[in-house]
Design a protein around this motif. Structure first.
Motif, PDB file in Angstrom:
ATOM      1  N   ILE A 179      43.581  54.154  39.663  1.00  0.00           N
ATOM      2  CA  ILE A 179      43.618  52.914  38.909  1.00  0.00           C
ATOM      3  C   ILE A 179      42.283  52.516  38.515  1.00  0.00           C
ATOM      4  CG2 ILE A 179      44.453  50.728  38.364  1.00  0.00           C
ATOM      5  CD1 ILE A 179      46.724  51.451  40.368  1.00  0.00           C
ATOM      6  N   SER A 180      41.934  52.343  37.207  1.00  0.00           N
ATOM      7  CA  SER A 180      40.620  51.975  36.914  1.00  0.00           C
ATOM      8  C   SER A 180      40.786  51.288  35.552  1.00  0.00           C
ATOM      9  CB  SER A 180      39.681  53.249  36.619  1.00  0.00           C
ATOM     10  OG  SER A 180      38.481  52.749  35.835  1.00  0.00           O
ATOM     11  N   THR A 181      40.579  49.749  35.471  1.00  0.00           N
ATOM     12  CA  THR A 181      40.523  49.153  34.336  1.00  0.00           C
ATOM     13  C   THR A 181      39.082  48.919  33.845  1.00  0.00           C
ATOM     14  OG1 THR A 181      39.974  47.135  35.932  1.00  0.00           O
ATOM     15  CG2 THR A 181      42.292  47.432  35.449  1.00  0.00           C
ATOM     16  N   GLY A 182      37.892  49.584  34.503  1.00  0.00           N
ATOM     17  CA  GLY A 182      36.727  49.465  33.734  1.00  0.00           C
ATOM     18  C   GLY A 182      35.901  48.213  34.405  1.00  0.00           C
ATOM     19  N   SER A 183      36.581  47.342  35.120  1.00  0.00           N
ATOM     20  CA  SER A 183      35.884  46.083  35.555  1.00  0.00           C
ATOM     21  C   SER A 183      36.118  45.758  37.028  1.00  0.00           C
ATOM     22  CB  SER A 183      36.443  44.786  34.610  1.00  0.00           C
ATOM     23  OG  SER A 183      36.415  43.511  35.360  1.00  0.00           O
ATOM     24  N   VAL A 184      34.792  45.566  37.735  1.00  0.00           N
ATOM     25  CA  VAL A 184      35.132  45.330  39.208  1.00  0.00           C
ATOM     26  C   VAL A 184      36.051  44.094  39.333  1.00  0.00           C
ATOM     27  CG1 VAL A 184      33.979  44.500  41.071  1.00  0.00           C
ATOM     28  CG2 VAL A 184      32.910  46.025  39.564  1.00  0.00           C
ATOM     29  N   ILE A 185      36.041  42.979  38.782  1.00  0.00           N
ATOM     30  CA  ILE A 185      36.771  41.843  38.804  1.00  0.00           C
ATOM     31  C   ILE A 185      38.081  42.381  38.657  1.00  0.00           C
ATOM     32  CG2 ILE A 185      37.442  39.319  37.934  1.00  0.00           C
ATOM     33  CD1 ILE A 185      34.450  38.960  37.326  1.00  0.00           C
ATOM     34  N   ASN A 186      38.511  42.672  37.497  1.00  0.00           N
ATOM     35  CA  ASN A 186      39.887  43.064  37.144  1.00  0.00           C
ATOM     36  C   ASN A 186      40.446  44.157  38.318  1.00  0.00           C
ATOM     37  OD1 ASN A 186      39.989  41.465  35.145  1.00  0.00           O
ATOM     38  ND2 ASN A 186      39.679  43.378  33.512  1.00  0.00           N
ATOM     39  N   ASP A 187      39.805  45.078  38.791  1.00  0.00           N
ATOM     40  CA  ASP A 187      40.306  45.960  39.620  1.00  0.00           C
ATOM     41  C   ASP A 187      40.583  45.428  41.101  1.00  0.00           C
ATOM     42  OD1 ASP A 187      40.029  48.208  37.882  1.00  0.00           O
ATOM     43  OD2 ASP A 187      38.479  49.165  38.937  1.00  0.00           O
ATOM     44  N   ASN A 188      39.551  44.417  41.361  1.00  0.00           N
ATOM     45  CA  ASN A 188      39.988  43.657  42.661  1.00  0.00           C
ATOM     46  C   ASN A 188      40.847  42.785  42.610  1.00  0.00           C
ATOM     47  OD1 ASN A 188      37.929  44.533  45.240  1.00  0.00           O
ATOM     48  ND2 ASN A 188      36.816  44.569  43.291  1.00  0.00           N
TER      49      ASN A 188
END
Length: 387
Positions: free
Chosen positions: A328-337
């Motif tokens: 899963i990859s949203t492209g954002s560190v914050i969103n992924d966490n």
């Protein structure tokens, strides 16, 4: 009989680590070295189970009735939740089949690969991890642990009943043979069974050592140093060279069980906090259902990605050469966490419900059977003595 609340907390934390390990979210905590190797924490489950079962039953399986009660207890401890998760995954495949008829394909075809119909019966009988011809990770893949633990525990009970005078020697022999199989990479048993045998009977031997050392209980300072040292060593082995990692971890985790059994150090005191103990009581429910929650979340994101055109996944090289893992990859560190946090919290909430309405009632049903009043559901004995 004295409980070991530290063990509950340790199992709870390991169950949470396994959620992270299996989540595969690209820019999140799942990519830390500790969580990438967290599958080995299952060895701690085996070691603690061996420790507790040996302690509770080594002198209390003297009659056929006691052996029968032991088998009932072990069966109702794991089977209700195992059957539920198996049915859930079969339901997922049925749903995929319906979606395929509408032209929507999610991943591979329904009831194919590791979820082929031929894998249902081995899973139902809990033998999927015992024979190389079966897929140990089919359908609800965490169930491989239950497959091994269930029959190893029954073997232990039968052994204690049949040859009580030799049972302690056989336990020690099986611990040594299990470790030897890991050391030599034996093909006589599947790797999962080797892990289980070595760690379970290693845990049983750890209890014998704990009894011998009980009068020499270390003080708070020494216990704290030993607890911290074992955690650091375990981390180093997990994240270091792969050479003999399973064997090293069996020995280290059995050592950790021994040290934490005294519940005397600072880390032990922290582990006995109410929050961690509460999570610890849910450890088996967390472990068993987390794969289903991950599957639902991944499927929902696939549907969202197809309908919206968003890019929510990335294929990354796996540890096995020539294979890939879909992250899963949203492209954002914050969103992924944040997505990982949402997933963990979802598992915890669902685990509370499953523990209350499936796991505990299953244990109580087994106790009512033992007590000869399986029909009477108005009174349920306490589950505090369950392992």
């Amino acid at each position: 009989m004295t409980r070991f609340p530290v063990f509950d907390s340790l199992r709870g934390l390991c169950a949470l680590a396994l959620i992270v390990h299996h989540s595969h979210i690209e820019r999140s905590l799942t990519e830390l070295a500790l969580f990438k190797q967290a599958s080995y924490f299952v060895e701690l489950f085996f070691a603690i189970s061996g420790f507790l079962l040996y302690r509770q039953y080594i002198n209390h399986l003297n009659t056929p009735r006691q052996l029968r009660d032991f088998a009932i207890t072990q069966t109702f401890r794991v089977y209700p939740l195992h059957v539920l998760t198996l049915l859930v995954f079969i339901g997922f495949e049925c749903a995929k089949l319906v979606l395929e008829r509408t032209g929507l394909t999610l991943g591979g075809p329904a009831f194919s690969g590791d979820r082929a119909p031929a894998e249902i019966l081995p899973n139902l009988l809990l033998i999927q991890a015992w024979w190389p011809g079966f897929n140990a990770l089919s359908f609800s893949y965490p169930s491989w642990f239950v497959s091994v633990l269930y029959y190893v525990a029954l073997l232990f009970g039968l052994m204690v009943f049949a040859v009580p005078g030799l049972s302690r020697i056989i336990v020690a022999l099986l611990a040594v043979l299990g470790c030897a199989a890991l050391f030599t990479h034996s093909t006589l048993l599947t790797p999962n069974v080797q892990w289980g045998v070595a760690a379970f009977f290693g845990g049983a031997m750890t209890y014998r050592l704990y009894v011998r050392l009980h009068s020499f209980k270390p003080g708070r300072a020494l216990s704290s140093v030993l607890e911290l040292a074992l955690l650091v060593l375990t981390y180093r082995v997990l994240t270091g060279s792969e050479e003999q990692r399973p064997l090293k971890l069996v020995l280290l985790l059995c050592g950790a069980v021994l040290v934490f059994a005294f519940q005397a150090g600072i880390i032990s005191q922290l582990l006995q906090g109410s929050l961690l103990r509460g999570i610890g009581r849910l450890w088996f429910s967390i472990y068993m259902i987390h794969a289903a929650v991950i599957f639902v979340m991944g499927t929902a994101l696939q549907i969202i990605a197809r309908q919206s055109g968003m890019t929510l996944f990335a294929d990354m090289p796996a540890q096995t050469a020539g294979t890939v893992v879909r992250y899963i990859s949203t492209g954002s560190v914050i969103n992924d966490n944040l997505m990982l946090l949402f997933l963990v919290l979802s598992v915890l909430v669902l685990a509370m419900l499953v523990h209350r309405f499936v796991e505990v009632p299953g244990i109580m049903l087994g106790k009512r059977w033992i007590a000869g009043r399986i029909i009477d559901q108005r009174q349920g004995p306490s589950t505090s003595g369950s392992v």
